[in-house]
Design a protein around this motif. Structure first.
Motif, mmCIF file in Angstrom:
data_model
loop_
_atom_site.group_PDB
_atom_site.id
_atom_site.type_symbol
_atom_site.label_atom_id
_atom_site.label_comp_id
_atom_site.label_asym_id
_atom_site.label_seq_id
_atom_site.Cartn_x
_atom_site.Cartn_y
_atom_site.Cartn_z
ATOM 1 N N GLN A 1 -6.579 -7.422 -12.941
ATOM 2 C CA GLN A 1 -5.304 -7.995 -12.505
ATOM 3 C C GLN A 1 -4.191 -6.952 -12.562
ATOM 4 O OE1 GLN A 1 -4.787 -11.295 -11.348
ATOM 5 N NE2 GLN A 1 -2.887 -10.308 -10.704
ATOM 6 N N ALA A 2 -4.203 -6.135 -13.631
ATOM 7 C CA ALA A 2 -3.194 -5.080 -13.758
ATOM 8 C C ALA A 2 -3.336 -4.072 -12.617
ATOM 9 C CB ALA A 2 -3.338 -4.382 -15.113
ATOM 10 N N ALA A 3 -4.587 -3.711 -12.289
ATOM 11 C CA ALA A 3 -4.818 -2.780 -11.185
ATOM 12 C C ALA A 3 -4.349 -3.376 -9.860
ATOM 13 C CB ALA A 3 -6.305 -2.423 -11.111
ATOM 14 N N LEU A 4 -4.606 -4.678 -9.671
ATOM 15 C CA LEU A 4 -4.167 -5.354 -8.451
ATOM 16 C C LEU A 4 -2.638 -5.379 -8.363
ATOM 17 C CD1 LEU A 4 -4.664 -7.047 -5.925
ATOM 18 C CD2 LEU A 4 -4.845 -9.065 -7.397
ATOM 19 N N ASP A 5 -1.991 -5.716 -9.482
ATOM 20 C CA ASP A 5 -0.520 -5.758 -9.495
ATOM 21 C C ASP A 5 0.061 -4.377 -9.180
ATOM 22 O OD1 ASP A 5 -0.724 -8.405 -10.171
ATOM 23 O OD2 ASP A 5 -0.354 -8.102 -12.319
ATOM 24 N N LYS A 6 -0.522 -3.321 -9.765
ATOM 25 C CA LYS A 6 -0.046 -1.962 -9.520
ATOM 26 C C LYS A 6 -0.225 -1.587 -8.053
ATOM 27 C CE LYS A 6 -0.758 2.847 -10.903
ATOM 28 N NZ LYS A 6 -1.562 3.784 -11.743
ATOM 29 N N ALA A 7 -1.393 -1.931 -7.495
ATOM 30 C CA ALA A 7 -1.666 -1.621 -6.088
ATOM 31 C C ALA A 7 -0.686 -2.358 -5.176
ATOM 32 C CB ALA A 7 -3.107 -1.998 -5.741
ATOM 33 N N GLU A 8 -0.385 -3.614 -5.518
ATOM 34 C CA GLU A 8 0.570 -4.383 -4.706
ATOM 35 C C GLU A 8 1.966 -3.757 -4.764
ATOM 36 O OE1 GLU A 8 0.255 -8.355 -6.205
ATOM 37 O OE2 GLU A 8 -1.308 -8.909 -4.769
ATOM 38 N N ARG A 9 2.377 -3.291 -5.969
ATOM 39 C CA ARG A 9 3.690 -2.649 -6.090
ATOM 40 C C ARG A 9 3.739 -1.356 -5.283
ATOM 41 N NH1 ARG A 9 2.959 -4.223 -11.546
ATOM 42 N NH2 ARG A 9 2.301 -2.092 -12.089
ATOM 43 N N GLU A 10 2.660 -0.561 -5.359
ATOM 44 C CA GLU A 10 2.611 0.690 -4.596
ATOM 45 C C GLU A 10 2.639 0.420 -3.095
ATOM 46 O OE1 GLU A 10 -0.857 2.654 -6.011
ATOM 47 O OE2 GLU A 10 0.101 3.402 -7.855
ATOM 48 N N ALA B 1 3.951 -2.219 -1.634
ATOM 49 C CA ALA B 1 5.286 -2.690 -1.273
ATOM 50 C C ALA B 1 6.253 -1.514 -1.139
ATOM 51 C CB ALA B 1 5.783 -3.684 -2.322
ATOM 52 N N LYS B 2 6.150 -0.519 -2.051
ATOM 53 C CA LYS B 2 7.029 0.656 -1.988
ATOM 54 C C LYS B 2 6.756 1.484 -0.734
ATOM 55 C CE LYS B 2 8.537 4.652 -4.700
ATOM 56 N NZ LYS B 2 8.459 5.580 -3.558
ATOM 57 N N ARG B 3 5.462 1.725 -0.454
ATOM 58 C CA ARG B 3 5.120 2.509 0.733
ATOM 59 C C ARG B 3 5.560 1.792 2.008
ATOM 60 N NH1 ARG B 3 -1.040 4.233 -1.073
ATOM 61 N NH2 ARG B 3 -0.411 5.711 -2.719
ATOM 62 N N ALA B 4 5.356 0.457 2.027
ATOM 63 C CA ALA B 4 5.761 -0.303 3.202
ATOM 64 C C ALA B 4 7.279 -0.227 3.386
ATOM 65 C CB ALA B 4 5.313 -1.761 3.060
ATOM 66 N N ALA B 5 8.015 -0.297 2.251
ATOM 67 C CA ALA B 5 9.476 -0.207 2.333
ATOM 68 C C ALA B 5 9.908 1.174 2.815
ATOM 69 C CB ALA B 5 10.080 -0.513 0.962
#
Length: 206
Positions: A155-164, A166-170
């Motif tokens: 779950q932590a890896a998934l959350d980190k990947a989602e944050r990364e 979101a940043k790249r998409a932004a």
């Protein structure tokens, strides 16, 4: 002091069950019964000498035999041989012609020493069963903790990947907006330059 053992018998599913235990409660627990089979008339104390002898030789151990049979109780047993046969006709015949047994057999004489040994063996079996239960519970807790730890890690890896992501998409969105702005600026510049050059061309042709 170890309590004196008695032999209890019941019928559950495909098997008749028997056990030497100090109480009805202990017998029900060993059978894994979810209700009081004694109150329901499904279980009873027995003084059948063969059953008593078998259970007293292995106190605390649940013995079984095919349901409705007169066979010997043992730790392992075959399934009943008349399962699903003739819509119960075989069972009806067996009830109509029960196996012949002696009119009366006295309960086997058990010495005080044998009774104490059987009771001590029962308590030893109970302690062994309780220790096994605790081991199983500890293993279950350990396995649950392992799964929870593994789940938290993923779950932590998934959350980190989602944050990364979101940043790249932004960042890409910001870049796209900047490029779009440059395109518009270039279009405006070109439109003005084109109008200026076209005006100069018209003047040159006059």
């Amino acid at each position: 002091m170890a309590r004196k053992l008695k032999t209890y018998q019941t019928s559950l599913g495909f098997y008749d069950l028997a056990i030497a235990a100090p109480s009805m409660k202990a017998a029900l627990e060993a059978w894994g019964a979810g209700s009081n089979l004694f109150h329901q008339g499904i279980a009873k104390e027995t003084d059948d000498p063969d059953v008593v002898a078998a259970t007293m030789s292995t106190p605390g151990v649940v013995l079984k035999r095919p349901a409705g049979s007169n066979g010997r109780f043992a730790e392992e047993s075959e399934l009943p041989t008349d399962l699903g046969g003739d819509n119960g006709a075989t069972r009806e015949r067996r009830r109509a012609k029960p196996a012949k047994r002696p009119a009366h057999q006295a309960s086997p004489k058990i010495s005080e020493r044998e009774a104490r040994k059987a009771a001590a063996d029962f308590e030893k079996e109970q302690r062994s069963r309780e220790a096994e239960r605790r081991r199983e519970e500890a293993a279950a807790v350990k396995e649950r903790e392992r799964r929870e730890k593994a789940t938290a890690k993923v779950q932590a890896a998934l959350d980190k990947a989602e944050r990364e992501h979101a940043k790249r998409a932004a960042d890409l969105q910001a870049e796209a907006e900047a490029i779009e702005k440059r395109f518009r600026s270039e279009d405006d510049r070109w439109e003005k330059e084109r109008e200026r050059l076209q005006a100069a061309l018209r003047r040159a042709r006059e």
